[in-house]
Design a protein around this motif. Structure first.
Motif, short mmCIF file in Angstrom:
data_model
loop_
_atom_site.label_atom_id
_atom_site.label_comp_id
_atom_site.label_asym_id
_atom_site.label_seq_id
_atom_site.Cartn_x
_atom_site.Cartn_y
_atom_site.Cartn_z
N ASP A 136 3.23 6.80 -6.57
CA ASP A 136 2.08 7.83 -7.24
C ASP A 136 2.89 8.87 -6.79
O ASP A 136 2.32 10.22 -8.41
N GLN A 137 3.26 9.53 -5.50
CA GLN A 137 4.18 10.83 -5.84
C GLN A 137 4.87 11.01 -6.72
O GLN A 137 5.21 12.23 -7.37
N MET A 138 5.91 10.06 -7.12
CA MET A 138 7.55 10.09 -7.59
C MET A 138 6.39 10.80 -8.59
O MET A 138 7.10 10.97 -9.70
N TYR A 139 5.57 9.37 -9.79
CA TYR A 139 4.88 9.85 -11.25
C TYR A 139 4.54 11.06 -10.70
O TYR A 139 4.53 11.50 -11.99
N HIS A 140 4.03 11.62 -10.07
CA HIS A 140 3.12 12.72 -10.10
C HIS A 140 4.53 13.91 -10.22
O HIS A 140 4.29 15.64 -10.68
N ILE A 141 5.04 13.88 -9.73
CA ILE A 141 6.43 14.38 -9.41
C ILE A 141 7.13 14.49 -10.21
O ILE A 141 7.99 15.88 -11.62
N PHE A 142 7.07 13.51 -11.69
CA PHE A 142 7.89 13.77 -13.07
C PHE A 142 7.39 14.15 -14.10
O PHE A 142 8.15 14.71 -14.96
N TYR A 143 6.70 13.61 -14.00
CA TYR A 143 5.16 13.56 -14.83
C TYR A 143 4.03 14.74 -14.53
O TYR A 143 3.11 14.17 -14.28
N THR A 166 0.59 -1.42 0.01
CA THR A 166 0.28 -0.03 -0.37
C THR A 166 0.93 1.24 0.57
O THR A 166 0.46 2.27 -0.45
N TYR A 167 2.01 1.25 1.01
CA TYR A 167 2.55 2.63 0.74
C TYR A 167 3.50 2.94 -0.62
O TYR A 167 3.66 3.98 -1.00
N SER A 168 3.91 1.86 -0.83
CA SER A 168 5.10 1.36 -2.64
C SER A 168 3.99 2.31 -2.52
O SER A 168 4.51 3.13 -4.06
N GLY A 169 2.56 1.53 -3.33
CA GLY A 169 1.88 2.44 -4.02
C GLY A 169 1.91 3.50 -4.32
O GLY A 169 2.10 4.46 -5.15
#
Length: 96
Positions: A88-95, A81-84
């Motif tokens: 998501d947070q990393m995806y929204h930071i980079f893209y 759960t926490y890795s998901g």
């Protein structure tokens, strides 16, 4: 008279029983040194094996394997759960 006869028979049986108990002791004294060492090692080995078996049975009685499986499944659920969320947070930071 009957009591005396019964007591005599009982004492005779007791004496014969006591004599039969002396025979194994004499046989033990005639054993060699190697036999004594082998017997003592064998008895120690049997004691260790029995102790280990009792210890393993007591551990199985605590159901530790089931508790470990439950802990593992709960931990993997929380970590996934926490890795998901992190993904998501990393995806929204980079893209953005």
């Amino acid at each position: 008279m009957n009591k005396l006869l019964v007591i005599t028979v009982l004492v005779a049986l007791l004496a014969l029983s006591a004599e039969s108990f002396r025979v194994p002791r004499q046989a033990e004294e005639e054993q060699g040194t190697l036999t004594k060492i082998t017997d003592s090692v064998r008895s120690y080995y049997d004691y260790v094996v029995n102790s280990a078996s009792e210890y393993i049975e007591s551990i199985k009685g605590l159901k530790l394997e089931e508790k470990a499986k439950n802990l593992y499944s709960d931990t993997t659920t929380a970590v996934s759960t926490y890795s998901g969320i992190l993904h998501d947070q990393m995806y929204h930071i980079f893209y953005q």
